[in-house]
Design an enzyme around this catalytic site. Structure first.
Site, PDB file in Angstrom:
ATOM      1  N   SER A 101      -1.528   5.539   3.964  1.00 24.19           N
ATOM      2  CA  SER A 101      -0.553   6.212   3.118  1.00 24.19           C
ATOM      3  C   SER A 101      -1.209   6.880   1.912  1.00 24.19           C
ATOM      4  O   SER A 101      -2.018   7.778   2.042  1.00 24.19           O
ATOM      5  CB  SER A 101       0.519   5.206   2.693  1.00 24.19           C
ATOM      6  OG  SER A 101       1.600   5.821   2.065  1.00 24.19           O
ATOM      7  N   ASP A 245       0.094  10.361   4.423  1.00 25.27           N
ATOM      8  CA  ASP A 245       0.768  10.372   5.730  1.00 25.27           C
ATOM      9  C   ASP A 245       2.128  11.046   5.676  1.00 25.27           C
ATOM     10  O   ASP A 245       2.899  10.981   6.641  1.00 25.27           O
ATOM     11  CB  ASP A 245       0.898   8.952   6.285  1.00 25.27           C
ATOM     12  CG  ASP A 245       1.806   8.061   5.454  1.00 25.27           C
ATOM     13  OD1 ASP A 245       1.988   8.345   4.242  1.00 25.27           O
ATOM     14  OD2 ASP A 245       2.341   7.084   6.003  1.00 25.27           O
TER      15      ASP A 245
END
Length: 449
Positions: A101, A245
């Site tokens: 992330s 992401d």
């Protein structure tokens, strides 16, 4: 790594903490648990972001999945929400996203999705974890051989299918809106420009040249300074920043001022309430949401439901009580009518759609909510100190004392991160100098103790 699954999957420094062996084990266990009793040869789709370790972990996951007789379908570089959407579209039994992330390049992670495209509940993750950590011999009993081993296939349609899905959620032309997109050198680099240009916007691209090592590097939703400057210099109407992401989105108005997740939720909730599409007149937020959001909600007649930190808990509350919008200050926003998880590009499209429909500037929309000053101090901890800060009387007494000093004009929230080895000290209040002093004092105490 401690507990295998945190608030957003398994995560750690790639190769040394989140090892190749562990990725293979997760592949085996996920295939066995998520595809059990499916009645057919299991199929699991796998996406990844742009970080250099993604290829290695992808290969290890595939080895684990195929070794127990399931097929692995490789989507390539895609946003996390693409995996959540495509797992159902492609009739897969599960989905996997390889990403850390918003974390820096040395980290990576493995997120698991059910066949319905939702992040796994704790009990299912616990079942997978128990198989890996407690009874690994059971996985070895289920190894396949001969014609029963799984196959790996490459899917070339994933990016375009996801782009079409996001565009389908918009019913207005973005012509006349100039937007600057910061792709964090991550997953949105493969699709953001096509989405927003395809919807009619004039697009200025930044940080859309991933090289495997520059993901989230001084860019994206965790480093907003570059986007603020780019919006003003290029005369843009709005800026959108995604994380590595692309499941988060933060915005910048035409003056270069930040519009965080709380403000986006306020803008969306007010618009949806006016349109009659805000289910139960409710928006789901976390304990980290700014006090200003709750004051906005009270003024506008928006009901709030509050959960602990983590978009998975926001989603659980939404599903449990039939709400259709929720999210976090960090920019994880779930638009449940269209997505099963946080979707940065869909969030950005929703914001531009509101701009187009109302004719208002980004700054006008953002004025719906006034943010209280908020200070966040992170304290690094070692693995053996996890879960212990709130058992130390000196720390809990100090938190109580400072809380009493703030009274009803502020609040203190101290918690451990679910994704990093940190204790986070967050304080809100009217006077920034005061809350900064209090936060630093508590953080120093946590560090010393």
């Amino acid at each position: 790594m401690g507990r295998l699954f945190g608030t957003d999957g398994a995560r750690g420094v790639a190769i040394t903490e989140l090892t190749v062996e562990r990725a293979t084990q997760i592949g085996k266990a996920a295939a066995l648990v998520l595809a059990k009793d499916c009645g057919h040869r299991p199929k699991i789709i796998i996406g990844k972001d742009t970080r250099i370790s993604g290829d290695i972990l992808e290969a290890a996951l595939c080895a684990g999945i195929c070794s127990v007789g399931a097929d692995a379908v490789l989507l390539g570089v895609v946003p996390t929400p693409a995996v959540a959407m495509l797992v159902k579209k492609y009739n897969a039994d599960a989905g996997v996203m390889i990403s850390a992330s918003h974390n820096s390049v040395e980290f990576n992670g493995i997120k698991l999705f059910s066949g319905e495209g939702f992040k796994l509940p704790d009990d299912v993750e616990n079942e997978i974890e128990a198989l890996i950590l407690d009874t690994p011999e059971e996985m070895e009993k289920n190894l396949s051989e001969g014609v029963n081993v799984g196959r790996m296939k490459v899917c070339g349609d994933a990016v375009n299918d996801y782009i079409a899905h996001v565009k389908s959620t918009v019913d207005v032309d973005f012509k006349g809106i100039k937007v600057c997109l910061d792709c964090a050198n991550g997953s949105s680099s493969v699709c953001a420009q096509k989405i927003f240009e395809g919807l009619g916007a004039e697009v200025v691209m930044t940080n859309d040249k991933p090289d495997g090592t520059n993901i989230n590097e001084k860019c994206g939703s965790t480093h907003m300074e570059g986007l603020k400057k780019a919006v003003v210099e290029n005369g843009c109407d709005v800026g959108l920043a995604f994380d590595g992401d692309a499941d988060r989105c933060l915005a910048v108005d035409e003056n270069g001022e930040l519009i965080d997740g709380d403000k986006l939720l306020a803008i969306f909730s007010k618009f949806m309430k006016g349109e009659g599409t805000l289910k139960n007149d409710c928006c789901v937020v976390t304990v980290m949401s700014n006090l200003g959001f709750f004051k906005f909600a009270e003024k506008e007649g928006v009901v709030t439901a509050t959960t602990k930190v983590g978009d998975r808990y926001v989603l659980e509350e939404m599903q449990k009580n039939g709400h259709n919008i929720g999210g976090e200050q960090s920019g994880h926003i779930i638009l449940l009518d269209h997505a099963n998880t946080g979707d940065g590009e869909m969030t950005g499209a929703m914001f531009l759609q509101i701009m187009a429909k109302t004719g208002k500037k980004a700054s006008e929309l953002a004025s719906v909510m006034e943010c209280y000053p908020q200070v966040l101090v992170n304290v690094k901890i070692t693995a053996d100190k996890k879960g212990k800060w709130d058992t130390v009387p000196e720390i809990t007494d100090a938190i109580k004392m400072y809380g009493e000093k703030l009274g009803g004009d502020g609040r203190i929230l101290v918690r451990e991160s679910g994704t990093e080895p940190l204790v986070r000290v967050m304080i809100e209040g009217k006077e920034e100098a005061v809350i900064t002093e209090y936060a630093n004092s508590i953080a120093a105490l946590v560090e010393r103790m």
